[in-house]
Design a protein around this motif. Structure first.
Motif, mmCIF file in Angstrom:
data_model
loop_
_atom_site.group_PDB
_atom_site.id
_atom_site.type_symbol
_atom_site.label_atom_id
_atom_site.label_comp_id
_atom_site.label_asym_id
_atom_site.label_seq_id
_atom_site.Cartn_x
_atom_site.Cartn_y
_atom_site.Cartn_z
ATOM 1 N N GLY A 102 35.768 -26.223 28.633
ATOM 2 C CA GLY A 102 35.855 -25.593 29.941
ATOM 3 C C GLY A 102 34.536 -25.576 30.687
ATOM 4 N N SER A 103 34.642 -25.403 31.990
ATOM 5 C CA SER A 103 33.474 -25.343 32.859
ATOM 6 C C SER A 103 32.956 -23.926 32.984
ATOM 7 C CB SER A 103 33.842 -25.863 34.249
ATOM 8 O OG SER A 103 34.202 -27.216 34.174
ATOM 9 N N GLY A 104 31.683 -23.815 33.352
ATOM 10 C CA GLY A 104 31.055 -22.511 33.515
ATOM 11 C C GLY A 104 31.336 -21.901 34.867
ATOM 12 N N GLY A 105 31.246 -20.582 34.940
ATOM 13 C CA GLY A 105 31.421 -19.854 36.193
ATOM 14 C C GLY A 105 30.100 -19.761 36.947
ATOM 15 N N SER A 106 30.193 -19.365 38.205
ATOM 16 C CA SER A 106 28.982 -19.224 39.019
ATOM 17 C C SER A 106 28.396 -17.825 38.870
ATOM 18 C CB SER A 106 29.307 -19.487 40.492
ATOM 19 O OG SER A 106 30.109 -18.447 41.014
ATOM 20 N N THR A 107 27.176 -17.672 39.353
ATOM 21 C CA THR A 107 26.554 -16.362 39.376
ATOM 22 C C THR A 107 27.044 -15.593 40.599
ATOM 23 O OG1 THR A 107 24.653 -17.223 40.572
ATOM 24 C CG2 THR A 107 24.493 -17.151 38.182
ATOM 25 N N THR A 121 24.977 -13.245 42.663
ATOM 26 C CA THR A 121 23.964 -13.184 43.713
ATOM 27 C C THR A 121 22.581 -13.283 43.064
ATOM 28 O OG1 THR A 121 22.961 -11.776 45.404
ATOM 29 C CG2 THR A 121 24.090 -10.662 43.604
ATOM 30 N N PRO A 122 21.585 -13.793 43.753
ATOM 31 C CA PRO A 122 20.263 -13.879 43.151
ATOM 32 C C PRO A 122 19.560 -12.526 43.019
ATOM 33 C CG PRO A 122 20.216 -14.741 45.382
ATOM 34 C CD PRO A 122 21.654 -14.466 45.050
ATOM 35 N N LEU A 123 20.162 -11.441 43.416
ATOM 36 C CA LEU A 123 19.507 -10.139 43.355
ATOM 37 C C LEU A 123 19.789 -9.368 42.068
ATOM 38 C CD1 LEU A 123 20.223 -8.978 47.005
ATOM 39 C CD2 LEU A 123 18.161 -10.063 46.113
ATOM 40 N N TYR A 124 20.782 -9.753 41.316
ATOM 41 C CA TYR A 124 21.199 -8.947 40.177
ATOM 42 C C TYR A 124 20.895 -9.545 38.811
ATOM 43 C CZ TYR A 124 23.628 -6.088 43.551
ATOM 44 O OH TYR A 124 23.906 -5.271 44.606
ATOM 45 N N ASN A 125 20.284 -10.714 38.744
ATOM 46 C CA ASN A 125 19.964 -11.365 37.470
ATOM 47 C C ASN A 125 21.196 -11.450 36.567
ATOM 48 O OD1 ASN A 125 18.322 -12.696 35.686
ATOM 49 N ND2 ASN A 125 17.567 -10.840 34.708
ATOM 50 N N VAL A 126 22.252 -12.054 37.098
ATOM 51 C CA VAL A 126 23.532 -12.176 36.404
ATOM 52 C C VAL A 126 23.802 -13.651 36.128
ATOM 53 C CG1 VAL A 126 26.009 -11.764 36.593
ATOM 54 C CG2 VAL A 126 24.413 -10.162 37.608
ATOM 55 N N TYR A 127 24.425 -13.937 34.986
ATOM 56 C CA TYR A 127 24.783 -15.306 34.635
ATOM 57 C C TYR A 127 26.272 -15.521 34.853
ATOM 58 C CZ TYR A 127 20.374 -15.255 32.105
ATOM 59 O OH TYR A 127 19.064 -15.152 31.769
ATOM 60 N N GLY A 128 26.629 -16.752 35.182
ATOM 61 C CA GLY A 128 28.044 -17.108 35.189
ATOM 62 C C GLY A 128 28.510 -17.276 33.749
ATOM 63 N N GLY A 129 29.783 -17.097 33.509
ATOM 64 C CA GLY A 129 30.329 -17.190 32.152
ATOM 65 C C GLY A 129 30.403 -18.616 31.638
ATOM 66 N N GLY A 130 30.315 -18.774 30.318
ATOM 67 C CA GLY A 130 30.411 -20.080 29.675
ATOM 68 C C GLY A 130 31.860 -20.540 29.551
ATOM 69 N N GLY A 131 32.055 -21.833 29.557
ATOM 70 C CA GLY A 131 33.388 -22.405 29.381
ATOM 71 C C GLY A 131 33.771 -22.456 27.909
ATOM 72 N N GLY A 132 35.050 -22.312 27.640
ATOM 73 C CA GLY A 132 35.545 -22.411 26.268
ATOM 74 C C GLY A 132 35.303 -23.799 25.708
ATOM 75 N N GLY A 152 34.873 -28.600 36.605
ATOM 76 C CA GLY A 152 35.473 -27.576 37.463
ATOM 77 C C GLY A 152 34.607 -26.355 37.592
ATOM 78 N N GLY A 153 33.285 -26.530 37.508
ATOM 79 C CA GLY A 153 32.366 -25.393 37.547
ATOM 80 C C GLY A 153 32.574 -24.512 38.762
ATOM 81 N N GLY A 154 32.503 -23.195 38.560
ATOM 82 C CA GLY A 154 32.664 -22.247 39.661
ATOM 83 C C GLY A 154 31.585 -22.450 40.704
ATOM 84 N N GLY A 196 28.429 -22.936 38.463
ATOM 85 C CA GLY A 196 28.603 -23.239 37.052
ATOM 86 C C GLY A 196 28.573 -24.739 36.808
ATOM 87 N N TYR A 197 28.317 -25.120 35.568
ATOM 88 C CA TYR A 197 28.247 -26.531 35.199
ATOM 89 C C TYR A 197 29.606 -27.022 34.720
ATOM 90 C CZ TYR A 197 23.255 -25.745 35.475
ATOM 91 O OH TYR A 197 22.001 -25.426 35.919
#
Length: 177
Positions: free
Chosen positions: A84-89, A91-102, A57-59, A53-54
């Motif tokens: 807030g900082s963003g969360g990490s993804t 795995t590259p296999l599931y096309n999932v995004y990390g969550g956005g920071g408040g 304190g990004g995940g 995440g960006y």
């Protein structure tokens, strides 16, 4: 009132000469991967590589596991005012995004501030951390709620650290939370 992130990704700043009353919901919260104003994006999974995440304190991406909350960062004075900082993804296999920071919001009133509704600066999705709320006023009153929760504290989502809330008032009869 819900604020969306803007091109400059700056926090919301209200400089008010008179009194401020919040009876409804005032939100700078993240929405899935999209951060609130002043917050940071979650990591992008482009099917070839997972990303951290960006933000400060990004995940950090950890293969096979969702982001967990990092400790609260910044200082108690909320200076500078950052979201807030963003969360990490996952795995590259599931096309999932990390969550956005408040997002982050400053309300500075020349007279009084009354919060009977709620002010939200929550993180979202997977690992989005809570943002920041700073209120400066001669007096603070009301029975409302102030939230800067990480995604894990909101709707059972995964991981995000808590944000910051700072109140600067000469007097307070605020009985909310």
């Amino acid at each position: 009132v819900t604020f969306k992130n803007n091109r400059t990704k700056s926090p919301v700043v209200w400089l008010v000469q008179d009194s401020v009353v919040v009876n409804g919901t005032l939100s700078v919260a993240a929405n899935y991967r999209v951060p609130g104003p002043g917050g940071f994006e979650g990591g992008l999974d482009d099917l070839t590589a997972a990303r951290s995440g960006y933000g400060i304190g990004g995940g950090l991406y950890k293969p096979g596991s969702y982001a967990s909350g990092n400790p609260t960062y910044g200082n108690a004075a909320c200076l500078p005012l950052i979201g807030g900082s963003g969360g990490s993804t996952y795995t590259p296999l599931y096309n999932v995004y990390g969550g956005g920071g408040g997002g982050a919001i400053l309300i500075a009133s020349g007279k009084s501030c009354e919060v009977n509704g709620q002010i939200l600066a929550d993180g979202a999705g997977t690992g989005g951390s809570g943002g920041a709320i700073r209120i400066i006023s001669n007096s603070l009153a009301g029975k409302g709620a102030l939230y800067a929760r990480g995604a894990g504290a909101v709707a059972g989502e995964s991981g995000g650290g808590s944000g910051r809330i700072r109140i600067e008032a000469n007097s307070s009869s605020f009985t909310g939370y």
